[in-house]
Motif scaffolding. Structure first.
Motif, PDB file in Angstrom:
ATOM      1  N   PHE A  64      -2.488   0.698 -19.561  1.00  0.00           N
ATOM      2  CA  PHE A  64      -2.725   1.892 -20.931  1.00  0.00           C
ATOM      3  C   PHE A  64      -3.916   1.254 -21.766  1.00  0.00           C
ATOM      4  CE2 PHE A  64      -2.308   4.649 -24.161  1.00  0.00           C
ATOM      5  CZ  PHE A  64      -2.193   6.028 -22.957  1.00  0.00           C
ATOM      6  N   SER A 123      -7.549   0.186 -19.371  1.00  0.00           N
ATOM      7  CA  SER A 123      -7.869   1.164 -18.301  1.00  0.00           C
ATOM      8  C   SER A 123      -8.545   2.581 -18.918  1.00  0.00           C
ATOM      9  CB  SER A 123      -6.663   1.931 -16.857  1.00  0.00           C
ATOM     10  OG  SER A 123      -7.257   2.548 -16.806  1.00  0.00           O
ATOM     11  N   ALA A 153       0.740  10.668 -23.035  1.00  0.00           N
ATOM     12  CA  ALA A 153      -0.273   9.873 -22.919  1.00  0.00           C
ATOM     13  C   ALA A 153      -1.473  10.397 -24.366  1.00  0.00           C
ATOM     14  CB  ALA A 153      -1.849   9.456 -21.356  1.00  0.00           C
ATOM     15  N   ALA A 211       4.665   7.088 -21.659  1.00  0.00           N
ATOM     16  CA  ALA A 211       2.870   6.962 -21.022  1.00  0.00           C
ATOM     17  C   ALA A 211       3.233   5.399 -20.880  1.00  0.00           C
ATOM     18  CB  ALA A 211       2.030   7.591 -21.444  1.00  0.00           C
ATOM     19  N   GLN A 250      -3.711   9.905 -13.871  1.00  0.00           N
ATOM     20  CA  GLN A 250      -3.794   8.563 -14.165  1.00  0.00           C
ATOM     21  C   GLN A 250      -4.168   8.672 -15.641  1.00  0.00           C
ATOM     22  OE1 GLN A 250      -2.871   5.952 -12.535  1.00  0.00           O
ATOM     23  NE2 GLN A 250      -1.901   7.151 -11.910  1.00  0.00           N
ATOM     24  N   TYR A 251      -3.440   7.439 -16.533  1.00  0.00           N
ATOM     25  CA  TYR A 251      -4.931   7.487 -18.324  1.00  0.00           C
ATOM     26  C   TYR A 251      -4.886   6.297 -18.494  1.00  0.00           C
ATOM     27  CZ  TYR A 251      -2.439  12.407 -17.753  1.00  0.00           C
ATOM     28  OH  TYR A 251      -2.366  13.314 -17.232  1.00  0.00           O
ATOM     29  N   GLY A 252      -5.838   5.574 -19.151  1.00  0.00           N
ATOM     30  CA  GLY A 252      -6.406   4.494 -19.492  1.00  0.00           C
ATOM     31  C   GLY A 252      -7.019   4.995 -20.619  1.00  0.00           C
ATOM     32  N   GLN A 307       4.967   3.579 -17.939  1.00  0.00           N
ATOM     33  CA  GLN A 307       4.349   3.973 -16.864  1.00  0.00           C
ATOM     34  C   GLN A 307       2.904   2.911 -16.498  1.00  0.00           C
ATOM     35  OE1 GLN A 307       4.799   7.834 -14.838  1.00  0.00           O
ATOM     36  NE2 GLN A 307       2.134   7.515 -13.452  1.00  0.00           N
ATOM     37  N   PHE A 308       2.501   2.891 -17.269  1.00  0.00           N
ATOM     38  CA  PHE A 308       1.455   2.182 -17.307  1.00  0.00           C
ATOM     39  C   PHE A 308       1.504   0.937 -17.325  1.00  0.00           C
ATOM     40  CE2 PHE A 308       0.419   7.069 -17.834  1.00  0.00           C
ATOM     41  CZ  PHE A 308      -0.101   7.065 -15.875  1.00  0.00           C
TER      42      PHE A 308
END
Length: 326
Positions: free
Chosen positions: A68, A71, A297, A60, A80-82, A63-64
């Motif tokens: 992360f 977001s 995530a 995670a 999609q994770y924040g 990727q973000f």
């Protein structure tokens, strides 16, 4: 005493002294190894937990990236994770808990050590210690079935009617659906949970202060408030800070009670009356069904919580060291 018994006594004392100053080498080494091993276990355990969290959450983070942390999107359909709504919820509920819990805890401790009549000290002290031993799920169920309806009916509804349309205050204290669930409710439940811890430790520390200090202050004409303000609290300052940091650590990581009352909404709201989520509550809600990137995530969220708790404890150590030098 004759010379012989005196010599025997000296020999006996010399033998006891010799046994005390020259312990068995084998037992001494075993004791040292056992103590050192116990201390190293803590470091190994801490390093293992941190390493496993970083490895588990690395997909995670990779990727973000920094997004992360900033977001507010948490979409399991599009992967999609924040983390920002959960981080904000964790910090907000902990701040509310400390704002409410610290004065309440200090008031309880001061009352029990300075003002309470003798017949009241023991039952109230026992009640405080019992509250500290209540499992968090009990607080959660009580909060959901008793406290949440009361907050919804007697706090959120009337306050929302008063502040509706007002700038800033209307944004922070307006509830679109005054059900009682929300960030403020979770913060208050956390305050109730940490208060017994802080109050018990502070009470014990105030009891340890030599009575000659407070008697001297009373002797020069100080009032009870002046004795508490200028004698007792400065003497117990370091311990109170330590107790407060322990309470903050529990408020940051509490899971079950918060999950029951915060509403578990995956969005960020400016109102403390609206539902939200914390890192712990989100992990508890989704971990069993999470796979792939969602699982990474969630582990990354746990890693962030671990880091936040570590930073808080480091700050507490620095603050305690600074206060100790004053």
């Amino acid at each position: 005493m004759s010379a012989a018994p005196l010599a025997m006594t000296e020999a006996t004392e010399s033998g006891q002294l010799s046994r005390r100053t020259k312990p068995s080498t084998t037992s001494d080494r075993l004791f040292e190894y056992a103590s050192r091993g116990s201390a190293l276990i803590v470091l190994v355990l801490l390093a293992g937990i941190m390493l496993s969290m970083v490895i588990g959450g690395w997909p995670a983070f990779r990727q973000f990236g920094v997004g992360f942390l900033t977001s507010s999107v948490w979409d399991t359909q599009s992967d999609q994770y924040g983390a920002w709504p959960a981080i904000a919820g964790t910090l907000t509920t902990a701040a509310i808990a400390m704002i409410v819990g610290i004065p309440l805890s200090l008031g309880i401790a001061i009352f029990l050590t300075q003002l309470a009549p003798a017949w009241m000290k023991r039952p109230v002290s026992t009640a405080v210690e019992l509250l500290a031993a209540v499992p968090s799920i009990i607080y959660g169920m009580w909060g959901l079935f008793v406290f949440v309806p009361l907050v919804g009916a007697y706090v959120q509804t009337p306050v929302s009617k008063i502040v509706e349309g007002l700038p800033l205050v209307g944004t922070i204290l307006y509830a679109r659906a005054p059900s009682g669930l929300g960030v403020l409710t979770a913060g208050l439940i956390l305050a109730f949970m940490i208060t017994p811890f802080i109050a018990s430790i502070t009470r014990d520390m105030l009891d340890q202060i030599p009575s000659v200090l407070r008697e001297s202050a009373y002797g020069v004409g100080c009032t009870t408030w002046e004795v508490v303000r200028h004698v007792l609290l400065p003497q117990a300052g370091v311990s109170i800070i330590g107790a407060t940091m322990l309470g903050l650590g529990r408020a940051l990581g509490e899971t079950m009670a918060v999950t029951f009352v915060i509403g578990n909404a995956n969005r960020l709201s400016a109102s403390v009356f609206d539902p939200g989520s914390t890192i712990a509550s989100r992990v508890a809600n989704e971990f069993n069904e999470a796979l792939g990137m969602q699982l990474s995530a969630l582990i990354a969220l746990g890693c962030i919580l671990f880091f936040v708790t570590f930073v808080v404890l480091c700050c507490a150590r620095l603050l305690v060291a600074r206060v100790g030098k004053i």
